[in-house]
Motif scaffolding. Structure first.
Motif, PDB file in Angstrom:
ATOM      1  N   LYS A  59     -42.906  52.137 -64.713  1.00  0.00           N
ATOM      2  CA  LYS A  59     -41.959  52.687 -63.728  1.00  0.00           C
ATOM      3  C   LYS A  59     -41.663  54.164 -63.970  1.00  0.00           C
ATOM      4  O   LYS A  59     -41.615  54.956 -63.031  1.00  0.00           O
ATOM      5  N   TYR A  60     -41.447  54.544 -65.234  1.00  0.00           N
ATOM      6  CA  TYR A  60     -41.037  55.905 -65.551  1.00  0.00           C
ATOM      7  C   TYR A  60     -42.175  56.785 -66.079  1.00  0.00           C
ATOM      8  O   TYR A  60     -41.957  57.958 -66.380  1.00  0.00           O
ATOM      9  N   GLY A  61     -43.367  56.207 -66.210  1.00  0.00           N
ATOM     10  CA  GLY A  61     -44.498  57.000 -66.688  1.00  0.00           C
ATOM     11  C   GLY A  61     -44.304  57.538 -68.084  1.00  0.00           C
ATOM     12  O   GLY A  61     -44.544  58.710 -68.346  1.00  0.00           O
ATOM     13  N   MET A  62     -43.862  56.657 -69.000  1.00  0.00           N
ATOM     14  CA  MET A  62     -43.623  57.110 -70.372  1.00  0.00           C
ATOM     15  C   MET A  62     -44.015  56.027 -71.372  1.00  0.00           C
ATOM     16  O   MET A  62     -43.856  54.835 -71.091  1.00  0.00           O
ATOM     17  N   VAL A  63     -44.567  56.457 -72.493  1.00  0.00           N
ATOM     18  CA  VAL A  63     -44.982  55.520 -73.545  1.00  0.00           C
ATOM     19  C   VAL A  63     -44.694  56.117 -74.923  1.00  0.00           C
ATOM     20  O   VAL A  63     -44.868  57.317 -75.131  1.00  0.00           O
ATOM     21  N   PRO A  64     -44.253  55.263 -75.851  1.00  0.00           N
ATOM     22  CA  PRO A  64     -44.091  55.745 -77.228  1.00  0.00           C
ATOM     23  C   PRO A  64     -45.475  55.809 -77.880  1.00  0.00           C
ATOM     24  O   PRO A  64     -46.322  54.955 -77.620  1.00  0.00           O
ATOM     25  N   PHE A  65     -45.715  56.836 -78.695  1.00  0.00           N
ATOM     26  CA  PHE A  65     -47.039  56.914 -79.323  1.00  0.00           C
ATOM     27  C   PHE A  65     -46.993  57.184 -80.821  1.00  0.00           C
ATOM     28  O   PHE A  65     -47.998  57.049 -81.506  1.00  0.00           O
ATOM     29  N   ARG A  66     -45.813  57.533 -81.349  1.00  0.00           N
ATOM     30  CA  ARG A  66     -45.707  57.753 -82.798  1.00  0.00           C
ATOM     31  C   ARG A  66     -44.243  57.637 -83.205  1.00  0.00           C
ATOM     32  O   ARG A  66     -43.342  57.954 -82.443  1.00  0.00           O
ATOM     33  N   LYS A  67     -44.040  57.174 -84.433  1.00  0.00           N
ATOM     34  CA  LYS A  67     -42.690  57.116 -84.983  1.00  0.00           C
ATOM     35  C   LYS A  67     -42.768  57.565 -86.434  1.00  0.00           C
ATOM     36  O   LYS A  67     -43.595  57.083 -87.201  1.00  0.00           O
ATOM     37  N   GLU A  68     -41.911  58.528 -86.761  1.00  0.00           N
ATOM     38  CA  GLU A  68     -41.820  59.021 -88.133  1.00  0.00           C
ATOM     39  C   GLU A  68     -40.356  58.988 -88.530  1.00  0.00           C
ATOM     40  O   GLU A  68     -39.550  59.744 -87.991  1.00  0.00           O
ATOM     41  N   GLY A  69     -40.007  58.093 -89.427  1.00  0.00           N
ATOM     42  CA  GLY A  69     -38.612  57.952 -89.836  1.00  0.00           C
ATOM     43  C   GLY A  69     -37.754  57.565 -88.644  1.00  0.00           C
ATOM     44  O   GLY A  69     -38.002  56.547 -88.003  1.00  0.00           O
ATOM     45  N   THR A  70     -36.777  58.392 -88.329  1.00  0.00           N
ATOM     46  CA  THR A  70     -35.889  58.095 -87.194  1.00  0.00           C
ATOM     47  C   THR A  70     -36.265  58.907 -85.954  1.00  0.00           C
ATOM     48  O   THR A  70     -35.475  59.013 -85.028  1.00  0.00           O
ATOM     49  N   MET A  71     -37.479  59.459 -85.951  1.00  0.00           N
ATOM     50  CA  MET A  71     -37.931  60.246 -84.793  1.00  0.00           C
ATOM     51  C   MET A  71     -39.022  59.466 -84.052  1.00  0.00           C
ATOM     52  O   MET A  71     -40.017  59.058 -84.638  1.00  0.00           O
ATOM     53  N   LEU A  72     -38.786  59.246 -82.764  1.00  0.00           N
ATOM     54  CA  LEU A  72     -39.753  58.573 -81.900  1.00  0.00           C
ATOM     55  C   LEU A  72     -40.361  59.613 -80.973  1.00  0.00           C
ATOM     56  O   LEU A  72     -39.637  60.399 -80.352  1.00  0.00           O
ATOM     57  N   TYR A  73     -41.680  59.612 -80.893  1.00  0.00           N
ATOM     58  CA  TYR A  73     -42.393  60.542 -80.019  1.00  0.00           C
ATOM     59  C   TYR A  73     -42.827  59.772 -78.777  1.00  0.00           C
ATOM     60  O   TYR A  73     -43.485  58.743 -78.882  1.00  0.00           O
TER      61      TYR A  73
END
Length: 142
Positions: A59-73
């Protein structure tokens, strides 16, 4: 507690001159001051897809692709979609994560979306089908 602000570029001023030149996604990302994801990361972890549902991703055209500690990309087709950014802010607060937004190549987005409906979905469907057959057989036996 990590910063729950979603990092994006300042809203750019719309161009005043319209040209026939096709603007590439990479050039658009550069103009917005955000990184561009042009390929699926080699260390991509499918488990990240659990953070944003398939329906929401589509729906929003977004996907998570990496996570480092408490940072989500999170990679987005349109990093200026305010509704999608609000969804990310909500996710950031709920999961206590910082979020950094990238712009994504549409082909890479489709590649990641296929991972949502990969073998896990096929296995789920097969199990559901077997359960339905068992119920039907039990009803026939009665």
């Amino acid at each position: 507690m990590p910063d729950t602000e979603v990092k994006t570029a300042d809203t750019p001023t719309p161009p005043t001159v319209v040209t026939e030149e096709v603007v590439t996604g990479e050039a658009q990302a550069k103009a917005l001051g955000i990184p561009y994801l042009s390929a699926l990361p080699k260390d991509f972890d499918k488990a990240l897809l659990n953070l944003i549902s398939e329906d929401t991703a589509e729906k929003y055209g977004m996907v998570p692709f990496r996570k480092e500690g408490t940072m989500l990309y999170v990679a987005m087709l349109n990093p200026q979609n305010f509704e999608a950014l609000n969804v990310l802010r909500f996710l950031a607060e709920k999961e206590r994560l910082g979020i950094e937004v990238y712009m994504i190549d549409p082909k890479v987005f489709e590649e990641i979306m296929k991972l949502y409906t990969g073998t896990d979905s096929a296995l789920s469907n097969a199990i559901q089908s077997l359960k339905q057959e068992d119920i039907a057989m039990s009803a026939d036996e009665e």
